[in-house]
Design an enzyme around this catalytic site. Structure first.
Site, PDB file in Angstrom:
ATOM      1  N   ASP A   1     -16.351  -3.341  -3.832  1.00  0.00           N
ATOM      2  CA  ASP A   1     -16.313  -4.683  -3.237  1.00  0.00           C
ATOM      3  C   ASP A   1     -17.705  -5.283  -3.363  1.00  0.00           C
ATOM      4  OD1 ASP A   1     -14.059  -6.050  -1.144  1.00  0.00           O
ATOM      5  OD2 ASP A   1     -16.079  -6.914  -1.066  1.00  0.00           O
ATOM      6  N   SER A   2     -17.746  -6.615  -3.450  1.00  0.00           N
ATOM      7  CA  SER A   2     -19.055  -7.265  -3.546  1.00  0.00           C
ATOM      8  C   SER A   2     -19.714  -7.366  -2.173  1.00  0.00           C
ATOM      9  CB  SER A   2     -18.896  -8.663  -4.153  1.00  0.00           C
ATOM     10  OG  SER A   2     -17.953  -9.394  -3.418  1.00  0.00           O
TER      11      SER A   2
ATOM     12  N   ALA B   1     -16.554  -6.423  -9.273  1.00  0.00           N
ATOM     13  CA  ALA B   1     -15.475  -5.610  -9.838  1.00  0.00           C
ATOM     14  C   ALA B   1     -15.300  -5.887 -11.336  1.00  0.00           C
ATOM     15  CB  ALA B   1     -14.182  -5.874  -9.093  1.00  0.00           C
TER      16      ALA B   1
ATOM     17  N   ARG C   1       0.848  -1.203   0.000  1.00  0.00           N
ATOM     18  CA  ARG C   1       0.000   0.000   0.000  1.00  0.00           C
ATOM     19  C   ARG C   1       0.876   1.242   0.000  1.00  0.00           C
ATOM     20  NH1 ARG C   1      -2.996  -2.971   4.501  1.00  0.00           N
ATOM     21  NH2 ARG C   1      -4.502  -4.183   3.318  1.00  0.00           N
TER      22      ARG C   1
ATOM     23  N   PHE D   1     -11.894  -4.708  -5.334  1.00  0.00           N
ATOM     24  CA  PHE D   1     -11.723  -5.703  -4.268  1.00  0.00           C
ATOM     25  C   PHE D   1     -11.114  -5.019  -3.042  1.00  0.00           C
ATOM     26  CE2 PHE D   1     -11.125  -7.629  -8.432  1.00  0.00           C
ATOM     27  CZ  PHE D   1     -11.980  -8.715  -8.413  1.00  0.00           C
TER      28      PHE D   1
ATOM     29  N   CYS E   1      -3.063 -13.763  -4.316  1.00  0.00           N
ATOM     30  CA  CYS E   1      -2.703 -14.355  -3.028  1.00  0.00           C
ATOM     31  C   CYS E   1      -2.881 -15.869  -3.061  1.00  0.00           C
ATOM     32  CB  CYS E   1      -3.537 -13.728  -1.909  1.00  0.00           C
ATOM     33  SG  CYS E   1      -5.303 -13.895  -2.154  1.00  0.00           S
TER      34      CYS E   1
ATOM     35  N   ASP F   1      -7.096  -6.696  -6.414  1.00  0.00           N
ATOM     36  CA  ASP F   1      -6.622  -7.577  -5.338  1.00  0.00           C
ATOM     37  C   ASP F   1      -7.719  -8.591  -5.004  1.00  0.00           C
ATOM     38  OD1 ASP F   1      -5.248  -8.643  -3.202  1.00  0.00           O
ATOM     39  OD2 ASP F   1      -5.765  -7.031  -1.817  1.00  0.00           O
TER      40      ASP F   1
END
Ligand code: SAH
Length: 393
Positions: free
Chosen positions: A249-250, A278, A211, A227, A337, A297
């Site tokens: 974001d969902s 997204a 970040r 995200f 990730c 992300d």
């Protein structure tokens, strides 16, 4: 020094462990005493002379042995206290004067299957191995002694627990009291964290350093934090002078946290929050459209090796959409990730994504997980986060 049961490897299976890897797999084990409970303490030996380590044995897990120590030392309260103190000393060195960080990152801190996040006076603890679960009470006491927290949340809601024969249980407060939102302050912003109801252990510390790196490129720019979860990237960007930030974001609770975090950091006037998919949002952008910087992300797309081909396609599609939505000179921060997608495979999906979007990308920086998630060089499994900062060229 008590006697520990002996687990012996098949011939020629000791090489990886001698080099510092901490796991033996079930197909590598030749002998173990019958009737050992999952997660029992035991000693691991090669078929020839020598000693590999003391740790947790599991008769039914693919990971049959997890080494805690290369010495034949007692595994007791004092042992866990020592490990926790060492782990904290490293974090205090990495992030001087910080009181929020990933305090324990499992195998990388030689505490296999244990994750602890520290949020000032509160802790979130995740136990992912049967051996650690057996030490639950000892661990709580050791954590209490080392940090004197006001509250500890036990997060036993991780599906990987099932592989160790452990139950998936709802998060609970196991010590003291924990408010619905705890506030932490990092280099790049202050954040509310929901330890009980938030995702994973509450906050994604693994992107902490990324970040910072990205925020440095955002001054005066229009940023999309896709995200976003609790808004880590977008808040850092806004604080670094981004002109406008859109958070997507969902999850509605995630967006609510992100919005509260924008207010907490006094940047809400430049922030917009969108609940939804997204991919949908990205596919409706025009090139040269409203964003100079896009962060993508997503959650881990590859949950196992067999999902890898589908996951790589999904990363490709997502990043192609993001690249297509950027103007020339725009910045893409692409992240994965998934344990099973290594650095090379990830870069290859980005190459393909660029081709699909008919653009060219140049890599400005290749990064990984934050320093409080150190990678054990002998154990590639401890590396999972890839973070590429690229420019559309
Ligand atoms: N960038 C965040 C972490 C993201 S975790 C941070 O720095 O803290 C992944 C997030 O993606 C989760 O919050 C999840 O709710 C969200 N998500 C999953 N699928 C999504 C989709 N199709 N569209 C938008 N968000 C999605």
């Amino acid at each position: 020094m008590g006697d520990y049961p002996r687990v012996v490897l098949k011939p020629h299976e000791e090489g990886r462990l001698q080099k510092g890897h901490l796991w033996a797999f079930s197909n590598e084990v030749a002998q173990a005493p019958a009737g050992l409970e999952p997660g029992s303490l035991a000693d691991l030996f090669p078929s020839s002379a020598g000693f590999l380590g003391r740790g947790f044995y599991h008769p039914h897990s693919l990971i049959a042995f997890r080494i805690l120590s290369s010495e034949q030392e007692n595994i007791d309260a004092a042992f866990f206290q020592k490990r926790l103190t060492e782990a904290m000393a490293l974090r205090e060195r990495l992030y001087p004067s910080a009181t929020a960080y990933r305090w324990v990152f499992g195998e990388s801190d030689r505490l296999p299957g244990l994750v602890v996040d520290r949020y000032g006076d509160y802790l979130a603890v995740q136990v992912l191995s049967a051996g650690m679960e057996r030490f639950k009470d000892v661990l709580i006491q050791a954590l209490n002694q080392a940090a004197h927290p006001r509250g500890i949340v036990w997060r036993s809601d991780a599906p990987v627990r099932l592989l160790e024969g452990l139950k998936e249980e709802p998060p609970s407060v196991i010590l003291g009291e924990v408010p619905p939102r705890v506030q932490i302050t990092l280099e790049n912003g202050s954040f509310y964290v929901d330890l009980l109801g938030g995702q994973k252990t509450g906050f994604y510390f693994d992107q902490r350093d990324n970040r910072q790196a990205l925020a440095a490129l955002c001054s005066g720019r229009r940023v999309l934090d896709a995200f976003c979860y609790s808004g880590g990237f977008g808040i850092a960007a806004a604080r670094a002078g981004a002109r406008a930030v859109v958070f997507v974001d969902s999850s509605q609770p995630a967006l609510e946290l992100a919005e509260a975090n924008a207010q907490l950091n006094d940047v809400a006037d430049r922030c917009t929050f969108v609940q939804g998919d997204a991919l949908q949002l990205l596919s409706h952008q025009n090139p040269g459209g409203p964003f100079d910087v896009i962060v993508v992300d997503p959650p881990a797309y590859a949950r196992s090796k067999k999902h890898l081909p589908v996951a790589l396609k999904a990363y490709e599609k997502l990043n192609a959409l993001a690249i297509g939505a950027l103007p020339k000179g725009g910045i893409l921060a692409a992240s994965s990730c998934s344990h099973f997608v290594d650095r090379d495979a990830f870069l290859e999906t980005l190459r393909r994504a660029a081709r699909k979007a008919k653009r060219s990308l140049r890599l400005l920086e290749m990064r990984g997980q934050a320093k409080d998630h150190p990678v054990l060089l002998a154990m590639p499994e401890t590396e999972y986060l890839k973070f590429a900062i690229l420019q559309v060229f």
